[in-house]
Scaffold this active site. Structure first.
Site, mmCIF file in Angstrom:
data_model
loop_
_atom_site.group_PDB
_atom_site.id
_atom_site.type_symbol
_atom_site.label_atom_id
_atom_site.label_comp_id
_atom_site.label_asym_id
_atom_site.label_seq_id
_atom_site.Cartn_x
_atom_site.Cartn_y
_atom_site.Cartn_z
ATOM 1 N N CYS A 169 0.966 -1.112 0.120
ATOM 2 C CA CYS A 169 -0.162 0.063 -0.074
ATOM 3 C C CYS A 169 0.787 1.339 -0.042
ATOM 4 O O CYS A 169 0.275 2.289 -0.168
ATOM 5 C CB CYS A 169 -0.834 0.025 1.169
ATOM 6 N N HIS A 217 -1.826 8.461 5.981
ATOM 7 C CA HIS A 217 -2.063 7.284 5.535
ATOM 8 C C HIS A 217 -3.554 6.869 5.616
ATOM 9 O O HIS A 217 -4.393 6.570 4.827
ATOM 10 C CB HIS A 217 -1.035 6.095 5.898
ATOM 11 N N HIS A 269 -9.554 2.646 0.049
ATOM 12 C CA HIS A 269 -7.960 2.551 0.123
ATOM 13 C C HIS A 269 -7.567 1.985 -1.311
ATOM 14 O O HIS A 269 -7.836 0.732 -1.695
ATOM 15 C CB HIS A 269 -7.703 1.451 1.036
#
Lengths: 432, 87
Positions: A183, A323, A360
């Site tokens: 990620c 994040h 995400h």
């Protein structure tokens, strides 16, 4: 200011941006949704497997390449539209979406009119495991009859095809390759491209964030390790991604592609290009731990190293794009890491979470969130972190809860952390 | 009912038109090769494979390379269809 010590050949600026997300096709649509705090999350459109516990997603399964090229393609050079039709016809979804975001960035950068030497123009793509549905479908076909798999499977199933097809489309002949960092991939690609420019290996680079096309087996795997939201918000998908909120329970997976054209300041000046922002620096660190759990110390090291690389003191940073995936532990650890790096300054600067609306975007997240950061810097506002309903007492920073507000941002950082202890941070500044 | 040679040719023509841009406005003739219509090597593989899948037939890869024009490809398809019907 020490920042001026780098010369124009080793300073990197952003001159083009493109996105295809559930919050908009193109940067302007994306910016409007960000400002309005409009969620792109929904229930599944493409995947219809009732066994999947997580029913919340940013689903681009209804993206139609032909329709995009017929409508928004009017703004692209027609030779590129024709080539895109040919090259992308049989390309799996991730490569199509990435190429479209790249086309937008390329046009935005004005390269067709005022070119960059193709041999000095590279492509770094944040992409791995991007074609899972395509591979899964062909595995099922192979079981039935090997001869009936997709004819170009041997080429198109490779993640590298994402780089190759877009490099062919835009005639990019400089260093072109993939960067993988789970990620954190998007930020890692930005940092890698920055290194290409600073070392003089290229004058410009396309940086793409390729989406991981979502496949039930991967989603079930992430559910089994308790990474996804699936308990409370399946019937209310726009409320499912809620970074920092007390009821956060896991991330909402999403598809989305982003692309940046970055080039040396010298190149941008030569071309007379419009500069959107400057990439001041970036850095990465590892937790030396293969697990999915976040480590505060590793995140701190990434942020401190990025600020050192950018030659920026914490007092000059005025915004953090976190994040912030909406996992219980991840958000808490990141907040502690920000407090440790920024000290009392942490309480004076806004920290928001783009994923509260976007979900995400996995490998593409860093690129798309850097674009969100630049959009806010350029337009003079901060997007909200939506779904802030029940504050978590331990998380006490300014998360720009629920409503956008005006702000002047001169220097920002954007964090991206990945499974396997991969931490990264990029520092971006207002256009010089 | 078995697929006729004409029906097989229609499937090949339709895939050729979908895949090979240069073939779209042209009449497809059996004495021509796909190359004559501007197909590159990957496009030829795609036309053949998609047509075989649609017709549910299998021609061994080693035999396919022997076909020099669309008529010969049709011969191979026909033989494969007959073999699969006989089986």
């Amino acid at each position: 200011m020490t920042r001026l010590m780098r010369d124009d050949e080793s300073r990197a600026v952003i001159t083009g941006m493109g996105v295809v997300t559930t919050m908009g096709d193109g940067v302007d649509q994306f910016a409007s949704a960000l400002a309005e705090g409009r969620s792109g999350l929904s229930n599944w459109k493409r995947v219809r497997d009732p066994r999947l516990a997580c029913k919340v997603v940013g689903d681009l399964g209804d993206f139609e390449l032909g329709e995009h090229l017929a409508t928004r393609g009017a703004a692209y050079p027609q030779a590129l539209v024709q080539l895109a039709k040919k090259l992308l016809r049989a390309t799996p979804s991730s490569g199509q979406l990435t190429a479209v975001a790249a086309l937008q960035a390329y046009v935005d950068a004005g390269i067709d009119a005022r070119g960059i030497d193709p041999e000095r123009f590279g492509h770094v793509s944040a992409a791995h495991n991007v074609c899972m549905p395509y591979i899964a479908e062909n595995v099922r076909t192979y079981d039935e009859e090997p001869e009936f798999i997709e004819p170009l499977f041997g080429m198109l199933a490779l993640d590298t095809d994402v780089v190759a097809v877009t490099s062919e489309l835009l005639h990019l002949k400089g260093p072109s390759y993939l960067v993988g960092g789970a990620c954190a991939s998007g930020n890692m690609a930005v940092i890698s491209a920055l290194d290409q420019l600073r070392t003089g290996r290229a004058d410009a680079a396309l940086v793409t964030g390729a989406p991981i096309s979502l496949e039930p087996v991967a989603l079930h795997g992430w559910t089994m390790i308790e990474a996804l939201t699936y308990r409370s918000f399946n019937d209310d998908p726009t409320r499912a991604s809620r970074p920092f909120d007390a009821r956060r329970e896991g991330f909402a997976p999403a598809e989305g592609a982003g692309a940046l054209v970055i080039e040396t300041l010298a190149s941008a000046k030569r071309r007379g290009a419009t500069i959107r922002a400057e990439i001041l620096g970036g850095a990465a660190s590892s937790d030396a731990c293969r697990l999915t759990k976040p480590h505060q110390e590793g995140q701190e090291r990434a942020m401190r190293a990025a600020l050192r690389d950018a030659r920026v003191d914490v007092e000059r940073v005025d915004y953090v794009n976190a994040h912030a995936t909406s996992t219980p532990l991840g958000d808490a650890v990141e907040v502690e890491a920000i407090k440790s790096v920024f000290g009392t300054r942490a309480y004076q600067i806004p920290v928001n979470g783009t994923k509260s609306m976007l979900g995400h975007c996995l490998t593409a997240a860093g690129v798309i969130e850097l674009i969100a950061t630049v959009v806010q810097m350029e337009r003079g506002w901060l997007h909200p972190t939506i779904n802030q309903e029940e504050p978590d007492p331990a998380l006490d920073l300014d998360f720009v809860a629920n409503t956008a507000r005006d702000a002047r941002i001169d220097i920002a950082i954007s964090n991206s952390f990945g499974f396997g202890g991969i931490n990264s941070c990029v520092v971006v500044g207002r256009a010089p | 009912m078995a697929t006729t040679r004409d029906e097989m040719f229609e499937v090949i023509k339709s895939n050729l038109h979908k895949i090979v841009e240069g073939s779209r406005d042209q009449e497809i003739l059996p004495d021509r090769s796909m190359k004559d219509y501007g197909a590159d090597s990957l496009e030829m593989i795609e036309v053949v494979s998609r047509s075989m899948k649609e017709l549910r037939i299998r021609v061994p890869r080693t035999e396919l390379s022997g076909a020099t024009n669309l008529g010969e490809l049709l011969d191979l398809f026909e033989r494969a269809a007959q073999a699969s019907t006989a089986a």
